[in-house]
Design a protein around this motif. Structure first.
Motif, PDB file in Angstrom:
ATOM      1  N   ALA A   1       0.825  -1.209   0.000  1.00 12.92           N
ATOM      2  CA  ALA A   1       0.000   0.000   0.000  1.00 12.92           C
ATOM      3  C   ALA A   1       0.860   1.259   0.000  1.00 12.92           C
ATOM      4  O   ALA A   1       0.520   2.248  -0.658  1.00 12.92           O
ATOM      5  N   ASP A   2       1.989   1.237   0.702  1.00 14.58           N
ATOM      6  CA  ASP A   2       2.884   2.399   0.734  1.00 14.58           C
ATOM      7  C   ASP A   2       3.514   2.671  -0.635  1.00 14.58           C
ATOM      8  O   ASP A   2       3.640   3.827  -1.047  1.00 14.58           O
ATOM      9  N   VAL A   3       3.904   1.616  -1.349  1.00 12.30           N
ATOM     10  CA  VAL A   3       4.468   1.791  -2.687  1.00 12.30           C
ATOM     11  C   VAL A   3       3.415   2.398  -3.612  1.00 12.30           C
ATOM     12  O   VAL A   3       3.686   3.340  -4.362  1.00 12.30           O
ATOM     13  N   ALA A   4       2.201   1.877  -3.559  1.00 10.35           N
ATOM     14  CA  ALA A   4       1.118   2.392  -4.397  1.00 10.35           C
ATOM     15  C   ALA A   4       0.798   3.849  -4.040  1.00 10.35           C
ATOM     16  O   ALA A   4       0.609   4.683  -4.929  1.00 10.35           O
ATOM     17  N   ALA A   5       0.756   4.157  -2.760  1.00 10.22           N
ATOM     18  CA  ALA A   5       0.447   5.525  -2.322  1.00 10.22           C
ATOM     19  C   ALA A   5       1.523   6.511  -2.757  1.00 10.22           C
ATOM     20  O   ALA A   5       1.223   7.647  -3.123  1.00 10.22           O
ATOM     21  N   ALA A   6       2.770   6.087  -2.747  1.00  6.56           N
ATOM     22  CA  ALA A   6       3.862   6.970  -3.170  1.00  6.56           C
ATOM     23  C   ALA A   6       3.770   7.288  -4.667  1.00  6.56           C
ATOM     24  O   ALA A   6       4.165   8.373  -5.107  1.00  6.56           O
ATOM     25  N   ALA A   7       3.237   6.365  -5.466  1.00  7.19           N
ATOM     26  CA  ALA A   7       3.109   6.580  -6.906  1.00  7.19           C
ATOM     27  C   ALA A   7       1.857   7.375  -7.268  1.00  7.19           C
ATOM     28  O   ALA A   7       1.804   8.001  -8.329  1.00  7.19           O
TER      29      ALA A   7
END
Length: 161
Positions: A14-20
């Motif tokens: 979720a953090d990787v997706a949120a950063a993008a």
């Protein structure tokens, strides 16, 4: 019992997706579907070529929810890539970093946008191969097949490592 922490793994995805998410946009296609695009650099967005018709009015919905008119400034049907340029300059849009080397079995995260809302699914890299020629005659620098199930709203969105 394993020491694997599913909650921590889930948060990491979720953090990787949120950063993008701030680099993503969506638009309505000529087929009345929603497709995704991502900020490439210098204010240009990359989208799936088949989702964009020449001469059609394109409105990108940015992650902020703002809607801006965009122009189709380039397309390569042989590789399936289209380049969009918003009519007004979009300051501060992030650029996604280039992916590291991937190999079969690595986790991959497909991200997209739907009317400013972030979308994300994950799966694995199924195959990594050398350069190849597409069915339409374009040259792709490396073939990466993914074991990810996405819907149409992800079309044109990036895949993250």
């Amino acid at each position: 019992m394993s020491n694997f922490n599913l909650s921590a793994f889930s948060d990491a995805i979720a953090d990787v997706a949120a950063a993008a998410a701030p680099a993503l946009a969506s638009f309505a296609t000529h087929h009345h579907r929603t497709a995704s695009a991502f900020h490439w650099r210098d204010g240009y967005f990359v989208a799936a070529e088949e989702a964009v018709e020449a001469g059609e009015e394109i409105e990108l919905t940015l992650a902020s929810g703002e809607t801006v008119k965009a122009e189709l400034v380039g397309r390569d049907p042989s590789t399936g890539v289209a380049l969009l340029k918003p009519a007004s300059a979009q300051a501060g849009l992030p650029q996604l970093p280039q992916a590291a080397a991937v190999r079969p079995g690595h986790v991959a995260i497909a991200v997209g946008s739907s009317e400013g809302a972030a979308l994300a699914v994950f799966g694995t890299v199924g195959e990594v191969g050398p350069a190849w020629r597409s069915m339409r005659g374009g040259t792709i620098d490396r073939r990466i097949n993914l074991a990810i199930n996405t819907g149409g709203r992800f079309e044109g969105g990036p895949v993250l490592d």
